[in-house]
Design a protein around this motif. Sequence first.
Motif, PDB file in Angstrom:
ATOM      1  N   ALA A 134       0.829  -1.197   0.000  1.00 31.09           N
ATOM      2  CA  ALA A 134       0.000   0.000   0.000  1.00 31.09           C
ATOM      3  C   ALA A 134       0.867   1.252   0.000  1.00 31.09           C
ATOM      4  O   ALA A 134       1.959   1.279   0.575  1.00 31.09           O
ATOM      5  N   CYS A 135       0.380   2.304  -0.653  1.00 35.61           N
ATOM      6  CA  CYS A 135       1.093   3.581  -0.658  1.00 35.61           C
ATOM      7  C   CYS A 135       1.187   4.100   0.771  1.00 35.61           C
ATOM      8  O   CYS A 135       0.187   4.119   1.504  1.00 35.61           O
ATOM      9  N   PRO A 136       2.376   4.520   1.229  1.00 35.01           N
ATOM     10  CA  PRO A 136       2.534   4.979   2.612  1.00 35.01           C
ATOM     11  C   PRO A 136       1.953   6.365   2.885  1.00 35.01           C
ATOM     12  O   PRO A 136       1.929   6.804   4.042  1.00 35.01           O
ATOM     13  N   ALA A 146      14.744   3.088  -3.837  1.00 40.40           N
ATOM     14  CA  ALA A 146      13.952   4.182  -3.280  1.00 40.40           C
ATOM     15  C   ALA A 146      13.706   5.179  -4.404  1.00 40.40           C
ATOM     16  O   ALA A 146      14.389   5.160  -5.432  1.00 40.40           O
ATOM     17  N   ARG A 147      12.722   6.057  -4.220  1.00 42.80           N
ATOM     18  CA  ARG A 147      12.386   7.051  -5.238  1.00 42.80           C
ATOM     19  C   ARG A 147      12.339   8.435  -4.590  1.00 42.80           C
ATOM     20  O   ARG A 147      11.745   8.612  -3.514  1.00 42.80           O
ATOM     21  N   CYS A 178      10.609   7.692  -0.997  1.00 43.02           N
ATOM     22  CA  CYS A 178       9.719   6.560  -0.749  1.00 43.02           C
ATOM     23  C   CYS A 178      10.610   5.329  -0.831  1.00 43.02           C
ATOM     24  O   CYS A 178      11.298   5.115  -1.836  1.00 43.02           O
ATOM     25  N   GLU A 179      10.604   4.514   0.242  1.00 45.16           N
ATOM     26  CA  GLU A 179      11.574   3.431   0.345  1.00 45.16           C
ATOM     27  C   GLU A 179      10.917   2.058   0.279  1.00 45.16           C
ATOM     28  O   GLU A 179       9.697   1.920   0.417  1.00 45.16           O
TER      29      GLU A 179
END
Length: 330
Positions: free
Chosen positions: A223-225, A275-276, A293-294
């Motif tokens: 899921a997106c954090p 990561a991004r 985002c990791e």
Amino acid sequence: MTAPVPPAEVLRRSLAEMLDGLPPSQAAGAVERLIAAYRGDTPTHAPILRDRADVAAYAAYRMPATFEAVRSALGAFADAVPGWVPGSHVDIGGGTGAATWAVSDTWAGTRPVTVLDWAEPALALGRELAAANPALAGARWQRARIGSGLDLKPADLLTVSYVLNELTESDRTALVDAAAAAARSVVIVEAGTPAGYARVIEARDRLIRAGFKIAAPCPHSAACPIAPGTDWCHFSARVPRSSLHRRVKGGSLAYEDEKFSYVAATRLPAEPAPARVVRRPQIRKGQVLLDLCEADEELRRTTITKRHGDLYKAARDTDWGSAWPPEPAL
């Protein structure tokens, strides 16, 4: 030997030539009206682009931005599936074909290409523009209602760019499910707004439930954090501004930044970024702040200082949307 002209430059030249016969006031007026229609919150059941003047003006105004956003998303996807080249491409709601140009810029060579859209004037102009791009010589431009009941043939790569906002919720669901059933890889791009991000996340969740893995931008398929309603994930692509852009928007800058949200999902073996970078890096004296985002499904800010040596130099050069850390030079 003369170097080949990049597709982005060929597209810009073709769009400029296409506008030569359209009075500037008519082009600017058409763009302003169409922008208002596209920014509306009510999905439409009919094409917004009605005739060639509409299509020509809006293509000149929007195609470069759509091209740059989709090319950025495809670049991140290509990095996650190194060595893979799509054998076929279907562009849903492709209009004048910006995404097909972006695919040809990302992967060299030719492949079967099909563009589906419900606006015949857009398809006609897309076919005309594609004549300048050898990779699109055999493309099929086919009229179809985009939404439920869409019949999709199997494809290696399927793109959906700036389309979901035009559809009802039921049509969006049907379209994503049809894409998941037909394609090995799906790339969806929407406007980089909270609403655009919400549509991308909705599609992302459906693709994961259909068995896809996320290749980009996320470093994971969990899921997106981001807590709903607190923020949204989006990126930026720099777009050269044409004279039409300057007439419609005013200002004198030679570029603008296109904000977009996207997801690239695949059934192929993929290597997502560790990561991004999800915000514009903040460069300060002796340090760079990166919002990442990791892979452990967390959002974190990391500080890279001069003490990190080459990593600090890389951080100063990294862009919003880039993978982190950079791959070591060979």
